[in-house]
Write a protein that holds these residues in place. Structure first.
Motif, PDB file in Angstrom:
ATOM      1  N   ARG A 178      38.034 -14.081 -10.116  1.00  0.00           N
ATOM      2  CA  ARG A 178      36.779 -13.712  -9.484  1.00  0.00           C
ATOM      3  C   ARG A 178      36.771 -12.232  -9.121  1.00  0.00           C
ATOM      4  N   GLU A 179      35.624 -11.606  -9.322  1.00  0.00           N
ATOM      5  CA  GLU A 179      35.442 -10.212  -8.935  1.00  0.00           C
ATOM      6  C   GLU A 179      34.832 -10.165  -7.542  1.00  0.00           C
ATOM      7  N   ARG A 180      35.314  -9.253  -6.709  1.00  0.00           N
ATOM      8  CA  ARG A 180      34.823  -9.173  -5.348  1.00  0.00           C
ATOM      9  C   ARG A 180      33.462  -8.488  -5.252  1.00  0.00           C
TER      10      ARG A 180
ATOM     11  N   GLY B   1      32.006 -12.474 -10.795  1.00  0.00           N
ATOM     12  CA  GLY B   1      32.492 -12.839 -12.113  1.00  0.00           C
ATOM     13  C   GLY B   1      31.873 -14.085 -12.690  1.00  0.00           C
ATOM     14  N   ARG B   2      30.949 -14.725 -11.962  1.00  0.00           N
ATOM     15  CA  ARG B   2      30.377 -16.003 -12.400  1.00  0.00           C
ATOM     16  C   ARG B   2      28.892 -15.918 -12.712  1.00  0.00           C
TER      17      ARG B   2
ATOM     18  N   VAL C 124      28.754 -18.462 -15.790  1.00  0.00           N
ATOM     19  CA  VAL C 124      29.986 -18.542 -16.570  1.00  0.00           C
ATOM     20  C   VAL C 124      30.730 -19.809 -16.154  1.00  0.00           C
ATOM     21  N   PHE C 125      30.916 -20.720 -17.107  1.00  0.00           N
ATOM     22  CA  PHE C 125      31.591 -21.977 -16.815  1.00  0.00           C
ATOM     23  C   PHE C 125      33.105 -21.823 -16.752  1.00  0.00           C
ATOM     24  N   ILE C 126      33.654 -21.115 -17.699  1.00  0.00           N
ATOM     25  CA  ILE C 126      35.107 -21.018 -17.806  1.00  0.00           C
ATOM     26  C   ILE C 126      35.460 -19.708 -18.484  1.00  0.00           C
ATOM     27  N   GLY C 127      36.634 -19.173 -18.160  1.00  0.00           N
ATOM     28  CA  GLY C 127      37.075 -17.940 -18.790  1.00  0.00           C
ATOM     29  C   GLY C 127      38.079 -17.210 -17.935  1.00  0.00           C
ATOM     30  N   ASN C 128      38.422 -16.021 -18.366  1.00  0.00           N
ATOM     31  CA  ASN C 128      39.294 -15.129 -17.599  1.00  0.00           C
ATOM     32  C   ASN C 128      38.826 -13.707 -17.852  1.00  0.00           C
ATOM     33  N   ARG C 129      39.661 -12.736 -17.553  1.00  0.00           N
ATOM     34  CA  ARG C 129      39.232 -11.350 -17.733  1.00  0.00           C
ATOM     35  C   ARG C 129      39.024 -10.990 -19.200  1.00  0.00           C
TER      36      ARG C 129
END
Length: 233
Positions: A34-36, A69-70, A114-119
């Motif tokens: 997650r991005e702040r 991030g979502r 965004v359901f799923i993922g990473n950077r």
């Protein structure tokens, strides 16, 4: 029927993923970072659609804000590329040999989860709702052009998308969905509603700013491993 089937699958997928139970004592999902802070995002959103039985390109640009991030939301501008013939009969008074082409442009607001993922990669569900106008341009044999009156159209475009982040500041993506067109008056005789396919070049403006300022390297491919490792500590 095709539009209703796509809407049903889209809603079932969204409901199933959004309704996943989360236990209070469960550890945080390390597959997604997650991005702040909120950050601006700019996309070159090239779309393709089957209109009147032919593949047509729809050029688009869109920009918005991403947070945690979502979630993403913003505004996009789209126009149909030229060269696509209409199915409508030529109006009376135009000379033989007149060539006609479809034109439509629209503005769309979008939201994306965004359901799923990473950077590095992600799978998301964008939804666009827009309005614009549709008309036909006529190319006369003597070189002059005319156009029909504009008709207002409304669009809804649910889709699914995936993208891969090449470097910190840029990524590429693909997706597919369905465009449903509504008109305020007479429905267009041209087949504008239909399946869509798109490709994207995505710029993360905040990270690009850091590169321009010299705080980050332009072609750094190791940032994902380092930051994901630190996030699990």
């Amino acid at each position: 029927m095709r539009a209703r089937s796509f809407f049903a699958v889209f809603l079932l997928l969204a409901g199933a993923l959004a309704a996943r139970p989360v236990r209070a004592d469960s550890p945080p999902d390390s597959s997604f970072v997650r991005e702040r802070h909120r950050r601006p995002v700019f996309q070159i959103d090239q779309r393709f659609s089957i209109i009147n039985g032919k593949v047509a390109g729809i050029n688009g640009l869109r920009g918005g804000i991403e947070w945690r991030g979502r979630w993403r939301a913003g505004l996009g501008f789209y126009r149909l590329s030229g060269g696509l013939r209409t199915r409508q009969a030529l109006p009376e008074g135009l000379p033989p040999g007149t060539r006609d082409e479809i034109r439509f442009r629209y503005v769309a607001g979008y939201g994306e989860y965004v359901f799923i993922g990473n950077r590095r990669w992600e799978l998301s569900a964008p939804l666009q709702v827009g309005a614009g106008f549709y008309y036909t341009r006529f190319f006369l044999p003597d070189g002059n052009t005319e156009r029909s009156s504009r008709r207002v159209i409304y669009l809804v475009e649910p889709s699914v998308a995936a993208h891969y982040r090449i470097f910190r500041w840029v990524g590429i993506g693909v997706g597919t969905g369905y465009r449903q067109v509504f008109a305020s008056g007479q429905q267009p005789k041209d087949q504008i509603s239909g399946y869509i396919f798109f490709a994207r070049a995505k710029l993360f403006l905040g990270d690009l700013y850091k590169v321009v300022r010299g705080r980050e390297r332009l072609l750094d491919r190791d940032w994902v491993v380092e930051e994901d490792f630190r996030s699990e500590k």
